[in-house]
Design a protein around this motif. Sequence first.
Motif, PDB file in Angstrom:
ATOM      1  N   GLN A 195      97.900  10.598  92.279  1.00  0.00           N
ATOM      2  CA  GLN A 195      97.386  11.324  91.113  1.00  0.00           C
ATOM      3  C   GLN A 195      95.912  10.999  90.895  1.00  0.00           C
ATOM      4  N   GLN A 242      95.839   2.516  85.363  1.00  0.00           N
ATOM      5  CA  GLN A 242      97.073   1.726  85.339  1.00  0.00           C
ATOM      6  C   GLN A 242      98.303   2.598  85.139  1.00  0.00           C
ATOM      7  N   ASN A 243      98.163   3.677  84.423  1.00  0.00           N
ATOM      8  CA  ASN A 243      99.296   4.550  84.132  1.00  0.00           C
ATOM      9  C   ASN A 243      99.484   5.668  85.155  1.00  0.00           C
ATOM     10  N   ALA A 244      98.485   5.869  86.015  1.00  0.00           N
ATOM     11  CA  ALA A 244      98.578   6.940  87.012  1.00  0.00           C
ATOM     12  C   ALA A 244      99.501   6.533  88.156  1.00  0.00           C
ATOM     13  N   LYS A 245     100.194   7.514  88.711  1.00  0.00           N
ATOM     14  CA  LYS A 245     101.047   7.267  89.865  1.00  0.00           C
ATOM     15  C   LYS A 245     100.234   7.447  91.141  1.00  0.00           C
ATOM     16  N   VAL A 246     100.746   6.874  92.226  1.00  0.00           N
ATOM     17  CA  VAL A 246     100.090   7.044  93.521  1.00  0.00           C
ATOM     18  C   VAL A 246     100.036   8.524  93.861  1.00  0.00           C
ATOM     19  N   GLY A 300      97.351   4.281  96.575  1.00  0.00           N
ATOM     20  CA  GLY A 300      98.395   3.475  97.190  1.00  0.00           C
ATOM     21  C   GLY A 300      97.961   2.070  97.506  1.00  0.00           C
ATOM     22  N   ASN A 301      98.732   1.412  98.376  1.00  0.00           N
ATOM     23  CA  ASN A 301      98.510   0.012  98.698  1.00  0.00           C
ATOM     24  C   ASN A 301      97.843  -0.145 100.049  1.00  0.00           C
ATOM     25  N   VAL A 333      96.052  -2.457  95.202  1.00  0.00           N
ATOM     26  CA  VAL A 333      96.020  -1.028  94.929  1.00  0.00           C
ATOM     27  C   VAL A 333      94.652  -0.489  95.318  1.00  0.00           C
ATOM     28  N   VAL A 383      94.358   7.456  92.487  1.00  0.00           N
ATOM     29  CA  VAL A 383      95.140   6.282  92.873  1.00  0.00           C
ATOM     30  C   VAL A 383      95.798   6.585  94.216  1.00  0.00           C
ATOM     31  N   THR A 435      93.024  10.805  87.770  1.00  0.00           N
ATOM     32  CA  THR A 435      92.917  10.713  86.303  1.00  0.00           C
ATOM     33  C   THR A 435      92.007  11.801  85.750  1.00  0.00           C
TER      34      THR A 435
END
Length: 313
Positions: A252, A246-250, A270-271, A176, A268, A254
């Motif tokens: 987003q 850990q809870n954020a989506k790609v 992506g990969n 990530v 965050v 924080t």
Amino acid sequence: MSSAALSMVRCLALFAVLVSAGLLAALPGRAQEVSIKILVNDDPISDYDIAQRERFLALTTKEQPSPELKKKSTDMIIDEHLQMQEGRKLGVTPDEEDVTKIIEDMASKNNLDVAGLTTALGKAGVNVKTLKDRIRAQLVWQSVVRQKFAREVQIGEADVDQALADSGEDEEQSSVRVEQVRLELPSGADQRVLAAKLAAAEALRARFTGCGNVTDMAKGVEGATVKTLLEQQATNLAQPARLLVQNAKVGQMTPPTVSHSGVELYAVCGNRAVTSDGSIRETAQRKLMNEEMMIRAERLLRDLRQDAFIEYR
């Protein structure tokens, strides 16, 4: 692998089968008078050219001679004339050494030399010039497409990331990617300074529209720096930043948190493949580039056909 190279590989494989099966003598040649059947911007195509290409395609595709195969042969020759004409406009000419090397490679893969390949084709009534003309057109067209579109086609890191994610090739070798934005706090900062930094961080977060603009956004904020973190680094973050990431989506960002060194936000993004040699990424990028170039090549050839003067006789 380019479409032209792939076509050559398929041709080699089928030709090998035909040689081993002794099928090259199945289409005997015959003498015929030559007449012009088509003009492509004043470039002539004879009935002999069409007949030769039809025989060649019958060998390499295992299709039976038919009106459909004749049309396919005719269209292929028309396209090649257009490709060669476009090459001449751009000063692109086929490298005869490359043509010879490809012919030698084809012969070698069939356990023949060039003379043997020429003879084998001749037994099927196909002049080796038909094969050479096909190779020349493919080489010229590759150069034309590169010359016209190489600077236009840009494959970004995000495109490669998405391609790898879609293919699943990076599942065991990915991480990530997180963009950390830190607004530095001066030593001994009081509540007023902290509140100002938090307000600046909230304003920055409100302007966040995607990972592509994080660095530009940070440039407008005094004392802000951007750092890229991978998954292992992100798991080492102190709470509550770690939980927020850990809870954020790609895609987003924080809410701001306060650490001992400043006010921090995390986007965050992506990969990303993290293989040591980068070969997976390079292969994926090359594939995307080839696919995009093929799309543009097909579009260019379609436009050339539409603009061409093609006379059928």
